[in-house]
Design a protein around this motif. Structure first.
Motif, PDB file in Angstrom:
ATOM      1  N   MET A 254      -1.805  -5.069   5.354  1.00  0.00           N
ATOM      2  CA  MET A 254      -0.406  -5.501   5.408  1.00  0.00           C
ATOM      3  C   MET A 254      -0.281  -7.013   5.535  1.00  0.00           C
ATOM      4  O   MET A 254       0.675  -7.611   5.035  1.00  0.00           O
ATOM      5  CB  MET A 254       0.295  -4.804   6.570  1.00  0.00           C
ATOM      6  CG  MET A 254       0.449  -3.306   6.372  1.00  0.00           C
ATOM      7  SD  MET A 254       0.817  -2.427   7.909  1.00  0.00           S
ATOM      8  CE  MET A 254       2.438  -3.071   8.295  1.00  0.00           C
ATOM      9  N   LEU A 255      -1.241  -7.636   6.192  1.00  0.00           N
ATOM     10  CA  LEU A 255      -1.260  -9.095   6.252  1.00  0.00           C
ATOM     11  C   LEU A 255      -1.620  -9.681   4.892  1.00  0.00           C
ATOM     12  O   LEU A 255      -1.013 -10.652   4.430  1.00  0.00           O
ATOM     13  CB  LEU A 255      -2.261  -9.569   7.314  1.00  0.00           C
ATOM     14  CG  LEU A 255      -1.852  -9.400   8.772  1.00  0.00           C
ATOM     15  CD1 LEU A 255      -3.039  -9.661   9.691  1.00  0.00           C
ATOM     16  CD2 LEU A 255      -0.694 -10.332   9.137  1.00  0.00           C
ATOM     17  N   GLU A 256      -2.587  -9.053   4.252  1.00  0.00           N
ATOM     18  CA  GLU A 256      -3.060  -9.575   2.969  1.00  0.00           C
ATOM     19  C   GLU A 256      -2.010  -9.430   1.875  1.00  0.00           C
ATOM     20  O   GLU A 256      -1.839 -10.336   1.046  1.00  0.00           O
ATOM     21  CB  GLU A 256      -4.344  -8.845   2.558  1.00  0.00           C
ATOM     22  CG  GLU A 256      -4.989  -9.404   1.309  1.00  0.00           C
ATOM     23  CD  GLU A 256      -6.339  -8.761   0.994  1.00  0.00           C
ATOM     24  OE1 GLU A 256      -6.840  -8.976  -0.119  1.00  0.00           O
ATOM     25  OE2 GLU A 256      -6.874  -8.049   1.867  1.00  0.00           O
ATOM     26  N   ASP A 257      -1.287  -8.307   1.864  1.00  0.00           N
ATOM     27  CA  ASP A 257      -0.312  -8.109   0.789  1.00  0.00           C
ATOM     28  C   ASP A 257       1.074  -8.662   1.125  1.00  0.00           C
ATOM     29  O   ASP A 257       2.015  -8.539   0.337  1.00  0.00           O
ATOM     30  CB  ASP A 257      -0.221  -6.633   0.375  1.00  0.00           C
ATOM     31  CG  ASP A 257       0.324  -5.717   1.479  1.00  0.00           C
ATOM     32  OD1 ASP A 257       1.041  -6.204   2.376  1.00  0.00           O
ATOM     33  OD2 ASP A 257       0.059  -4.502   1.418  1.00  0.00           O
ATOM     34  N   GLY A 258       1.212  -9.290   2.311  1.00  0.00           N
ATOM     35  CA  GLY A 258       2.461  -9.954   2.659  1.00  0.00           C
ATOM     36  C   GLY A 258       3.521  -9.077   3.291  1.00  0.00           C
ATOM     37  O   GLY A 258       4.638  -9.544   3.571  1.00  0.00           O
ATOM     38  N   THR A 259       3.192  -7.818   3.549  1.00  0.00           N
ATOM     39  CA  THR A 259       4.189  -6.897   4.117  1.00  0.00           C
ATOM     40  C   THR A 259       4.680  -7.365   5.482  1.00  0.00           C
ATOM     41  O   THR A 259       5.884  -7.349   5.770  1.00  0.00           O
ATOM     42  CB  THR A 259       3.601  -5.474   4.235  1.00  0.00           C
ATOM     43  OG1 THR A 259       3.246  -5.005   2.936  1.00  0.00           O
ATOM     44  CG2 THR A 259       4.608  -4.522   4.861  1.00  0.00           C
TER      45      THR A 259
END
Length: 281
Positions: A254-259
């Protein structure tokens, strides 16, 4: 010549064999029960139990008009659980109670803007950090509650949760603590405005939005007091390694995909709390 087994011997042999079989099954069952992890039980039930306050805007609160539980960390938990193919059951409680509930296994996780520090890491396991901030102070606007620096906290009435890192800071400077039982932001803020208390030490982002929600109150964030750069995450019990591993996997994604950054912008007025902050203390 083959011996013929008498009926008496046959029954005894079968009974013994059955007893051995049952004993073996019992041992296997007991061993499985003993080795079942918290994650195994969560998957079997299909539900993640999460402690949160429901009173800490904008992290965990009841939405006006609908009374639905929402907030930055509430929605992070919901998204995380969806990726883990689990339902979520929230239990609303005060800060001290939620930490105890994690430790005793009454809930799986606590999610309520909880700062990671060394003392807590001795008792609990934290998820990957996903919120960064620093400490500020809410004071009366007219005279800043007579506080210029943290040293001026001595003898002042500081409101907050007894075991929070912010109350620890207040105590370390000689403040008199005033605690509440899972009170709303409005209660905390109004008490400062009317002089029942003098100051609230807490997170910069939370305090900024809390003050914006009650513009009629004669309170401000102290213009010069900044302290304790912090990072926060979800809290889990020690030994729940599989739970921690799966929670971290989902949070990292979720951090990596910007969520999480998108949720931050939604609840923190456009700010990205996933980015570390440097301040001059």
């Amino acid at each position: 010549m083959n011996k013929i087994m008498t009926p008496k011997f046959s029954v005894a042999a079968l009974t013994a064999a059955a007893a051995l079989t049952l004993s073996a099954c019992g041992s296997d069952s007991e061993e499985t029960a003993d080795t079942a992890s918290a994650w195994d039980e969560i998957q079997e039930q299909g539900t993640l139990t999460v402690a949160t306050s429901g009173t800490l805007y904008p992290t965990s609160y009841r939405e006006e008009g609908t009374d639905a539980l929402t907030g930055f960390e509430v929605e992070v938990v919901r998204e995380m659980a969806e990726r883990l193919e689990l339902d979520v059951e929230f239990s609303e409680m005060g800060f001290d109670e939620m930490m105890t509930s994690v430790q005793t296994g009454q809930v799986d996780i606590a999610a309520n803007d909880i700062e990671i520090n060394e003392d807590r890491k001795e008792k609990f396991v934290f998820s990957t950090p996903f919120k960064y901030s620093y400490g500020t102070a809410i004071v009366r606007e007219g005279d800043l509650s007579g506080i210029e620096t943290l040293e001026d906290l001595e003898g002042k009435k500081a409101a907050g949760a007894s075991t929070s890192v912010y109350m620890e800071t207040a105590r370390s400077y000689g403040a008199e603590e005033v605690t509440y039982d899972n009170a709303t932001n409005e209660t905390y803020l109004r008490d400062v405005a009317i002089g029942r208390t003098d100051v609230i030490l807490n997170d910069y982002y939370l305090q900024t939005l809390a003050i914006e929600a009650f513009p009629e109150l004669d309170i401000v964030i102290h213009p010069t007091i900044k302290y304790r750069p912090s990072e926060g995450g979800m809290v889990m019990n020690k030994g729940n390694d599989e739970l921690v591993e799966n929670v971290n996997k989902a949070i990292d994604e979720m951090l990596e995909d910007g969520t999480i950054a998108e949720l931050s912008a939604e609840f923190f007025d456009g700010a990205d709390v996933t980015q570390p902050i440097d301040i001059e203390e």
